[in-house]
Write a protein that holds these residues in place. Sequence first.
Motif, short mmCIF file in Angstrom:
data_model
loop_
_atom_site.label_atom_id
_atom_site.label_comp_id
_atom_site.label_asym_id
_atom_site.label_seq_id
_atom_site.Cartn_x
_atom_site.Cartn_y
_atom_site.Cartn_z
N ASP A 59 0.89 -1.18 0.13
CA ASP A 59 -0.03 -0.24 0.17
C ASP A 59 1.01 1.17 0.13
N PRO A 60 0.40 2.41 -0.32
CA PRO A 60 1.29 3.66 -0.62
C PRO A 60 2.17 4.01 0.65
N ASP A 61 1.69 3.70 2.02
CA ASP A 61 2.38 4.17 3.07
C ASP A 61 3.15 2.81 3.70
N ARG A 62 2.75 1.77 2.99
CA ARG A 62 3.28 0.54 3.42
C ARG A 62 2.90 0.01 4.78
N GLY A 63 1.93 0.75 5.46
CA GLY A 63 1.60 0.45 6.90
C GLY A 63 1.05 -0.99 6.90
N LEU A 64 0.12 -1.34 5.97
CA LEU A 64 -0.53 -2.70 6.09
C LEU A 64 0.57 -3.72 5.56
N PHE A 65 1.21 -3.31 4.70
CA PHE A 65 2.23 -4.52 4.00
C PHE A 65 3.52 -4.80 5.11
N ARG A 66 3.69 -3.70 5.88
CA ARG A 66 4.46 -4.10 7.32
C ARG A 66 4.01 -5.03 8.00
N GLN A 67 2.76 -4.76 8.43
CA GLN A 67 2.30 -5.52 9.34
C GLN A 67 1.76 -7.03 8.78
N LEU A 68 1.33 -7.20 7.62
CA LEU A 68 1.66 -8.30 6.85
C LEU A 68 2.99 -9.15 6.87
N GLU A 69 3.97 -8.32 6.62
CA GLU A 69 5.31 -8.69 6.46
C GLU A 69 5.62 -9.56 7.86
N ARG A 70 5.21 -8.51 9.10
CA ARG A 70 5.53 -8.95 10.41
C ARG A 70 4.94 -10.60 10.69
N LEU A 71 3.74 -10.51 10.26
CA LEU A 71 2.75 -11.68 10.60
C LEU A 71 3.62 -12.94 9.75
N CYS A 72 3.86 -12.62 8.71
CA CYS A 72 4.47 -13.73 7.88
C CYS A 72 5.74 -14.25 8.37
N ARG A 73 6.63 -13.30 8.88
CA ARG A 73 7.84 -13.58 9.53
C ARG A 73 7.69 -14.39 10.70
N GLN A 74 6.74 -13.98 11.58
CA GLN A 74 6.28 -14.52 12.86
C GLN A 74 5.80 -16.07 12.71
N GLY B 96 6.49 -18.01 9.80
CA GLY B 96 7.03 -18.90 8.60
C GLY B 96 6.31 -18.89 7.49
N ILE B 97 5.51 -17.93 7.13
CA ILE B 97 4.53 -17.93 5.74
C ILE B 97 5.50 -16.99 4.86
N PRO B 98 5.58 -17.72 3.54
CA PRO B 98 6.39 -17.08 2.58
C PRO B 98 5.68 -15.86 2.11
N LEU B 99 6.35 -14.73 1.64
CA LEU B 99 5.34 -13.59 1.24
C LEU B 99 6.20 -12.93 -0.02
N ALA B 100 5.43 -12.68 -1.02
CA ALA B 100 5.75 -12.04 -2.37
C ALA B 100 5.35 -10.63 -2.43
N ALA B 101 6.05 -9.70 -2.65
CA ALA B 101 5.64 -8.35 -2.86
C ALA B 101 5.62 -8.12 -4.39
N LEU B 102 4.65 -7.47 -5.00
CA LEU B 102 4.23 -7.21 -6.31
C LEU B 102 4.49 -5.72 -6.49
N VAL B 103 5.56 -5.44 -7.02
CA VAL B 103 5.95 -4.10 -7.29
C VAL B 103 6.19 -3.73 -8.84
N GLU B 104 5.81 -2.60 -9.41
CA GLU B 104 5.99 -2.13 -10.55
C GLU B 104 7.37 -1.44 -11.19
N GLU B 105 7.63 -0.70 -9.92
CA GLU B 105 8.83 0.09 -10.43
C GLU B 105 10.08 -0.08 -9.42
N ASP B 106 11.42 0.25 -9.91
CA ASP B 106 12.55 -0.20 -8.97
C ASP B 106 12.43 0.71 -7.65
N ARG B 107 11.90 2.04 -7.72
CA ARG B 107 11.78 2.93 -6.51
C ARG B 107 10.92 2.26 -5.47
N GLU B 108 10.21 1.16 -5.84
CA GLU B 108 9.32 0.56 -4.74
C GLU B 108 10.12 -0.43 -3.95
#
Length: 639
Positions: free
Chosen positions: A256-271, A273-285
């Motif tokens: 998401d734009p401010d990455r708040g929800l994505f970071r929350q999801l990322e913490r859950l996945c690491r906690q 052991g769930i694999p997570l793939a981020a779909l981005v379109e530009e190198d700056r992301e």
Amino acid sequence: MDGFENNSQCILEYLALFQALSAEEADAERCRQMWNTILEREQASDGVQLAPPFLRLQFQLEERDFLLAMAALALEMDGGLRNAFRRKYALALPTIEYGLQLISPLCPSSCETLAELAGNTMLCGLLLTTAELTAYPLERPLILCRTVLAFLTGLSAAEIPGCIPLMADETQWLPLHERELEQVESWYALGLENTLYLCAPAGSGRKTLLRRACGHVVWAKLDELSPLSPLDQDHALREMAALATLLDAPICAAPDPDRGLFRQLERLCRQYGIPLAALVEEDRELEGAKEVVRLPRQLSAQQRQAVWSALLPQAGSDTAPKGAMTIGAVLETARLALRTAAVNEWQAVTMEDTRQAMLQRGGALEFGVRYQTDVTLEDMVLSDHVREQLEMICQAALCGDKLTAWGLPRQREGVTAVFHGPSGTGKTMAASAIAHRLGMPLLRADLSQIMDKYVGETEKHLGRLFRSARENHCVLLFDEADSLFGKRAQVTSGHDKYANLSTSYLLQEIEQHDGIAILSTNLLSNFDEAFLRRLQYIVRFGLPDAALRETLWRQVLPPKRCAEEPPYAQLAQAELSPARILAAVRGAVVKTLGTGQETVDLSGIITALRMELEKGNKSLPKPLAELCKTGSGGNEYGS
């Protein structure tokens, strides 16, 4: 001992077990015997899919946590158990503490139980709902999350906000990204501690690649969670994590734009052991990326043809779409072309079907206005030299995918051209006619939206404009392009520095663009020389000579619309651009309609022509001025 015949039979045995455990004076020995019988029957149920043992295995649950989960299921399914609990404890919701009392004949609690349940266990983190959290772990409600409840009761997937399970796809795999597939398979096998960043434009096949490498995939659409409350967002993310664990699948999401929800999801996945793939379109992301797989921005001509042939084996090679496209765009075009062919009751897809499909397709349209074109090159009155150049541009666009196969090095399919000349000479109309010839819409850049006072924003807008042109398969037109493509200034201030950055960025984009880009300007001398070196065609639109002007007058003012045949040769003596000739005729027609007449008379034509010439401080040519004095048949026209 016979095994269970189906999942429902197994669940009923668990319900019977917890009914025995909830009795006023539960027979501990009988309950343990029932529990052991269930376990033995589960082991004997070869070939039958049973949810309880699968749940225990997938979440790696210890006996206590598994029994607590099944107690929550029993309380959910059996109204008698819930009512007995409410009468005994005068509480609306059963708690973990009550669950521990319920299973104590099978699994007594120890002094370490409280500390274990206070941690982030699978039971408290993913299996049970997170509603009404309390600081004291034993007071947490013993309620299964929807995902686990749906799985246990029906071996099905619950509907979760912002979540789409993508099951393993058995359809034909198009071998386009074999190297990238190996990278994803390696990550899934060995590198799950890192988030995998899949960098590519939308429609490039990132989710398909994940399904090919990993089987099932849970697609988290975080943008749909943004309107929810923080607690509901947390519920949805935990439900997604539970579903991914059940399916033994990775989660994929666009940050998401401010990455708040994505970071929350990322913490859950690491906690958990769930694999997570981020779909981005530009190198700056690629913020915080350690593992990155980049897919090509678009298919090559050979790949595009291979996909088209695989999707439509009956269609000829000449029916494949042209220009820069992702695999998703080719798939959508093939689907629309098949539908068009079916409507026309044709046996196979034709080039016209493909053309219609391309016009129907659409992507996100930003910073430009899309036009359907109806003017043709044949409609335009042009000199032979200009017409020849425009025909060459069309031909270059149509055969661009064959240049590399021919053997020319470092060729791209795109065509770039600049049209320059005085206003009203047909530059914009020529761009529209080229789009019509190629069967493409015209996307006109909206400079008012592109230019931005904030540093870096203009470049972002330009990038999205070029992406819009690719997604919508449009001819991209920059009208009055010297405002964007002007000469870079000597840096004397911060403004000059950032203006030059925008120009340099645009230079890179126009060079890499694999579509059709046309620039129009009144003053070619205002262009940066670096742009001119990269443009393949430079077409000068001059004012038409007398012969062309006469043809224009005859085209826009046919004799059947006139009270008498106009003196076309004398009218052509007025040196006007095509646009101003059309404006003069429009003025004459407006005057005619105002008087209620059905045909234009010569006086109206000359009056409108005089008014148009006066805009440029010009007077009527001498032959027309003489005609005004003498008139036709002795009549005198007003001055």
